[in-house]
Write a protein that holds these residues in place. Structure first.
Motif, PDB file in Angstrom:
ATOM      1  N   ALA A  67      28.725   8.792   0.378  1.00  0.00           N
ATOM      2  CA  ALA A  67      29.908   9.657   0.366  1.00  0.00           C
ATOM      3  C   ALA A  67      30.741   9.401  -0.891  1.00  0.00           C
ATOM      4  O   ALA A  67      30.636   8.334  -1.510  1.00  0.00           O
ATOM      5  CB  ALA A  67      30.745   9.408   1.612  1.00  0.00           C
ATOM      6  N   PRO A  68      31.575  10.368  -1.300  1.00  0.00           N
ATOM      7  CA  PRO A  68      32.447  10.153  -2.461  1.00  0.00           C
ATOM      8  C   PRO A  68      33.340   8.931  -2.296  1.00  0.00           C
ATOM      9  O   PRO A  68      33.631   8.236  -3.263  1.00  0.00           O
ATOM     10  CB  PRO A  68      33.266  11.441  -2.529  1.00  0.00           C
ATOM     11  N   SER A  69      33.794   8.671  -1.079  1.00  0.00           N
ATOM     12  CA  SER A  69      34.525   7.453  -0.766  1.00  0.00           C
ATOM     13  C   SER A  69      33.723   6.663   0.254  1.00  0.00           C
ATOM     14  O   SER A  69      33.278   7.223   1.267  1.00  0.00           O
ATOM     15  CB  SER A  69      35.915   7.771  -0.199  1.00  0.00           C
ATOM     16  N   LEU A  70      33.534   5.385  -0.007  1.00  0.00           N
ATOM     17  CA  LEU A  70      32.736   4.559   0.902  1.00  0.00           C
ATOM     18  C   LEU A  70      33.347   4.517   2.293  1.00  0.00           C
ATOM     19  O   LEU A  70      32.629   4.445   3.289  1.00  0.00           O
ATOM     20  CB  LEU A  70      32.642   3.140   0.331  1.00  0.00           C
ATOM     21  N   ILE A  71      34.678   4.595   2.372  1.00  0.00           N
ATOM     22  CA  ILE A  71      35.377   4.375   3.633  1.00  0.00           C
ATOM     23  C   ILE A  71      35.795   5.695   4.262  1.00  0.00           C
ATOM     24  O   ILE A  71      36.361   6.568   3.603  1.00  0.00           O
ATOM     25  CB  ILE A  71      36.612   3.487   3.416  1.00  0.00           C
ATOM     26  N   ASN A  72      35.523   5.816   5.556  1.00  0.00           N
ATOM     27  CA  ASN A  72      35.991   6.934   6.353  1.00  0.00           C
ATOM     28  C   ASN A  72      36.624   6.372   7.621  1.00  0.00           C
ATOM     29  O   ASN A  72      36.208   5.325   8.121  1.00  0.00           O
ATOM     30  CB  ASN A  72      34.832   7.875   6.702  1.00  0.00           C
ATOM     31  N   VAL A  73      37.647   7.055   8.119  1.00  0.00           N
ATOM     32  CA  VAL A  73      38.329   6.599   9.343  1.00  0.00           C
ATOM     33  C   VAL A  73      38.232   7.714  10.377  1.00  0.00           C
ATOM     34  O   VAL A  73      39.155   8.539  10.503  1.00  0.00           O
ATOM     35  CB  VAL A  73      39.800   6.236   9.064  1.00  0.00           C
ATOM     36  N   PRO A  74      37.136   7.776  11.140  1.00  0.00           N
ATOM     37  CA  PRO A  74      36.965   8.876  12.093  1.00  0.00           C
ATOM     38  C   PRO A  74      37.857   8.775  13.323  1.00  0.00           C
ATOM     39  O   PRO A  74      38.102   9.785  13.994  1.00  0.00           O
ATOM     40  CB  PRO A  74      35.486   8.781  12.473  1.00  0.00           C
ATOM     41  N   TYR A  75      38.318   7.566  13.645  1.00  0.00           N
ATOM     42  CA  TYR A  75      39.202   7.439  14.816  1.00  0.00           C
ATOM     43  C   TYR A  75      40.283   6.420  14.509  1.00  0.00           C
ATOM     44  O   TYR A  75      40.024   5.303  14.067  1.00  0.00           O
ATOM     45  CB  TYR A  75      38.427   7.003  16.057  1.00  0.00           C
ATOM     46  N   LEU A  76      41.531   6.841  14.779  1.00  0.00           N
ATOM     47  CA  LEU A  76      42.688   5.981  14.548  1.00  0.00           C
ATOM     48  C   LEU A  76      43.616   6.115  15.742  1.00  0.00           C
ATOM     49  O   LEU A  76      44.212   7.167  15.971  1.00  0.00           O
ATOM     50  CB  LEU A  76      43.401   6.411  13.259  1.00  0.00           C
ATOM     51  N   GLY A  77      43.708   5.049  16.539  1.00  0.00           N
ATOM     52  CA  GLY A  77      44.551   5.066  17.724  1.00  0.00           C
ATOM     53  C   GLY A  77      46.028   5.189  17.382  1.00  0.00           C
ATOM     54  O   GLY A  77      46.465   4.854  16.275  1.00  0.00           O
ATOM     55  N   ASP A  78      46.811   5.660  18.356  1.00  0.00           N
ATOM     56  CA  ASP A  78      48.249   5.870  18.122  1.00  0.00           C
ATOM     57  C   ASP A  78      48.967   4.581  17.746  1.00  0.00           C
ATOM     58  O   ASP A  78      49.844   4.572  16.882  1.00  0.00           O
ATOM     59  CB  ASP A  78      48.893   6.476  19.373  1.00  0.00           C
ATOM     60  N   ASP A  79      48.606   3.472  18.400  1.00  0.00           N
ATOM     61  CA  ASP A  79      49.260   2.202  18.093  1.00  0.00           C
ATOM     62  C   ASP A  79      48.914   1.738  16.684  1.00  0.00           C
ATOM     63  O   ASP A  79      49.761   1.160  15.993  1.00  0.00           O
ATOM     64  CB  ASP A  79      48.848   1.133  19.109  1.00  0.00           C
ATOM     65  N   ALA A  80      47.676   1.979  16.265  1.00  0.00           N
ATOM     66  CA  ALA A  80      47.265   1.595  14.911  1.00  0.00           C
ATOM     67  C   ALA A  80      48.020   2.415  13.868  1.00  0.00           C
ATOM     68  O   ALA A  80      48.449   1.888  12.836  1.00  0.00           O
ATOM     69  CB  ALA A  80      45.761   1.778  14.744  1.00  0.00           C
ATOM     70  N   GLY A  97      37.439   1.952  -1.261  1.00  0.00           N
ATOM     71  CA  GLY A  97      36.371   2.923  -1.071  1.00  0.00           C
ATOM     72  C   GLY A  97      35.992   3.687  -2.320  1.00  0.00           C
ATOM     73  O   GLY A  97      35.006   4.431  -2.310  1.00  0.00           O
ATOM     74  N   ASN A  98      36.758   3.514  -3.411  1.00  0.00           N
ATOM     75  CA  ASN A  98      36.455   4.290  -4.608  1.00  0.00           C
ATOM     76  C   ASN A  98      35.160   3.805  -5.262  1.00  0.00           C
ATOM     77  O   ASN A  98      34.784   2.634  -5.160  1.00  0.00           O
ATOM     78  CB  ASN A  98      37.630   4.260  -5.593  1.00  0.00           C
ATOM     79  N   PHE A 100      34.278   3.194  -8.311  1.00  0.00           N
ATOM     80  CA  PHE A 100      34.353   2.155  -9.333  1.00  0.00           C
ATOM     81  C   PHE A 100      34.399   0.765  -8.693  1.00  0.00           C
ATOM     82  O   PHE A 100      33.722  -0.167  -9.145  1.00  0.00           O
ATOM     83  CB  PHE A 100      35.577   2.381 -10.224  1.00  0.00           C
ATOM     84  N   TYR A 101      35.212   0.632  -7.638  1.00  0.00           N
ATOM     85  CA  TYR A 101      35.303  -0.666  -6.961  1.00  0.00           C
ATOM     86  C   TYR A 101      33.975  -1.020  -6.300  1.00  0.00           C
ATOM     87  O   TYR A 101      33.504  -2.160  -6.412  1.00  0.00           O
ATOM     88  CB  TYR A 101      36.419  -0.623  -5.917  1.00  0.00           C
ATOM     89  N   VAL A 102      33.359  -0.056  -5.632  1.00  0.00           N
ATOM     90  CA  VAL A 102      32.090  -0.311  -4.946  1.00  0.00           C
ATOM     91  C   VAL A 102      31.001  -0.648  -5.960  1.00  0.00           C
ATOM     92  O   VAL A 102      30.183  -1.549  -5.742  1.00  0.00           O
ATOM     93  CB  VAL A 102      31.690   0.905  -4.097  1.00  0.00           C
ATOM     94  N   ARG A 103      30.982   0.052  -7.072  1.00  0.00           N
ATOM     95  CA  ARG A 103      29.955  -0.206  -8.090  1.00  0.00           C
ATOM     96  C   ARG A 103      30.134  -1.590  -8.702  1.00  0.00           C
ATOM     97  O   ARG A 103      29.167  -2.278  -9.012  1.00  0.00           O
ATOM     98  CB  ARG A 103      30.047   0.870  -9.174  1.00  0.00           C
ATOM     99  N   GLU A 104      31.387  -2.010  -8.872  1.00  0.00           N
ATOM    100  CA  GLU A 104      31.646  -3.302  -9.489  1.00  0.00           C
ATOM    101  C   GLU A 104      31.442  -4.459  -8.525  1.00  0.00           C
ATOM    102  O   GLU A 104      30.882  -5.496  -8.899  1.00  0.00           O
ATOM    103  CB  GLU A 104      33.080  -3.328 -10.031  1.00  0.00           C
ATOM    104  N   GLN A 105      31.891  -4.300  -7.280  1.00  0.00           N
ATOM    105  CA  GLN A 105      31.866  -5.392  -6.318  1.00  0.00           C
ATOM    106  C   GLN A 105      30.621  -5.376  -5.423  1.00  0.00           C
ATOM    107  O   GLN A 105      30.231  -6.420  -4.905  1.00  0.00           O
ATOM    108  CB  GLN A 105      33.120  -5.354  -5.442  1.00  0.00           C
ATOM    109  N   GLY A 106      30.041  -4.195  -5.222  1.00  0.00           N
ATOM    110  CA  GLY A 106      28.917  -4.091  -4.303  1.00  0.00           C
ATOM    111  C   GLY A 106      29.374  -3.645  -2.923  1.00  0.00           C
ATOM    112  O   GLY A 106      30.519  -3.898  -2.520  1.00  0.00           O
ATOM    113  N   GLU A 107      28.491  -2.995  -2.207  1.00  0.00           N
ATOM    114  CA  GLU A 107      28.860  -2.444  -0.897  1.00  0.00           C
ATOM    115  C   GLU A 107      29.184  -3.535   0.113  1.00  0.00           C
ATOM    116  O   GLU A 107      30.140  -3.427   0.886  1.00  0.00           O
ATOM    117  CB  GLU A 107      27.720  -1.561  -0.389  1.00  0.00           C
ATOM    118  N   GLN A 108      28.414  -4.617   0.125  1.00  0.00           N
ATOM    119  CA  GLN A 108      28.659  -5.678   1.099  1.00  0.00           C
ATOM    120  C   GLN A 108      30.021  -6.331   0.877  1.00  0.00           C
ATOM    121  O   GLN A 108      30.752  -6.589   1.842  1.00  0.00           O
ATOM    122  CB  GLN A 108      27.552  -6.732   1.022  1.00  0.00           C
ATOM    123  N   THR A 109      30.366  -6.581  -0.380  1.00  0.00           N
ATOM    124  CA  THR A 109      31.672  -7.175  -0.666  1.00  0.00           C
ATOM    125  C   THR A 109      32.796  -6.209  -0.315  1.00  0.00           C
ATOM    126  O   THR A 109      33.824  -6.618   0.247  1.00  0.00           O
ATOM    127  CB  THR A 109      31.764  -7.557  -2.150  1.00  0.00           C
TER     128      THR A 109
END
Length: 232
Positions: A67-80, A97-98, A100-109
């Motif tokens: 994905a264009p951004s590594l991070i997606n938030v499909p569910y976010l509770g009201d308290d969160a 999730g950008n 540049f950060y993922v390419r530099e640090q790696g997906e696991q990091t």
């Protein structure tokens, strides 16, 4: 759910253990899955069967390496959402999730660091106003604005008194909204709000001091057509 096979076995086991301990300690239900393209996203029915019902204290984070951004938030509770406001989530996704950060640090990091930051902020009473930590590019910007603030303060302190200004320090006071904003708002504010590390604050303060002293180190050289001589 590591459907995308983005984590090694040991990192996956460690993350599972940390999430379980975090849930027992705080009551937050932080759930994570990975994917590598649309076909590898786990079905919602499988997720609910494994995790149970999602409530106000639940957060689901998806990591998709395609994905264009590594991070997606499909569910976010009201308290969160009440604990961490929407601007925080936007900065969270943009920071970790950008591409540049993922390419530099790696997906696991990227997964490990973002998860730790999320647990840190959810675990704090009242949450976090901003995402902790100062990226290198943001720190360099704060250092630049600190030096710029010092330069402004230094140059205006050399202005000769004229009109209603009877002393040089009055010029410094009149221009304080400019150099103060550069140094305090843009130079120190982003650091103080994101980290407890004192070293960046000391470095930016030194940068401000060097900038303020610079006009006194550069003096016109008579007879050289406006060339300047640096006095050390």
């Amino acid at each position: 759910f590591d459907s995308g096979r983005l984590l090694s076995a040991d990192k996956r086991d460690k993350l599972n253990s940390e999430l379980s301990e975090f849930s027992q300690r705080t009551g937050w239900n932080l759930r994570i899955y990975t994917a590598y393209g649309p076909g590898t996203t786990p079905p919602e029915a499988d997720l609910r069967a494994a995790w149970g019902p999602l409530g106000k204290n639940s957060v689901v984070i998806g990591y998709d390496a395609t994905a264009p951004s590594l991070i997606n938030v499909p569910y976010l509770g009201d308290d969160a959402l009440a604990t961490l406001k929407r601007p925080w989530w936007g900065e969270f996704k943009g920071r970790f999730g950008n591409l540049f950060y993922v390419r530099e640090q790696g997906e696991q990091t990227a997964i490990a660091v973002s998860t730790q930051v999320l647990m840190e902020c959810l675990g704090k009473p009242g949450g976090c106003l901003v995402v902790p930590g100062v990226p290198d590019e943001q720190y360099y910007f704060t250092l630049l604005t600190s030096v710029a603030g010092g330069l402004v303060a230094g140059f205006v302190s050399k202005l000769e008194p004229q009109g209603f200004v009877q002393s040089r320090w009055v010029w410094v006071l009149l221009f304080s909204p400019v150099w103060g904003s550069l140094y305090i708002n843009f130079g120190l504010g982003p650091i103080i709000s994101r980290t407890e590390d004192k070293l960046p604050i000391i470095q930016n303060t030194l940068g401000f001091a060097v900038g303020a002293a610079a006009p006194y180190l550069v003096q016109p050289q008579p007879g050289l057509g406006g060339l300047v001589q640096i006095q050390i």
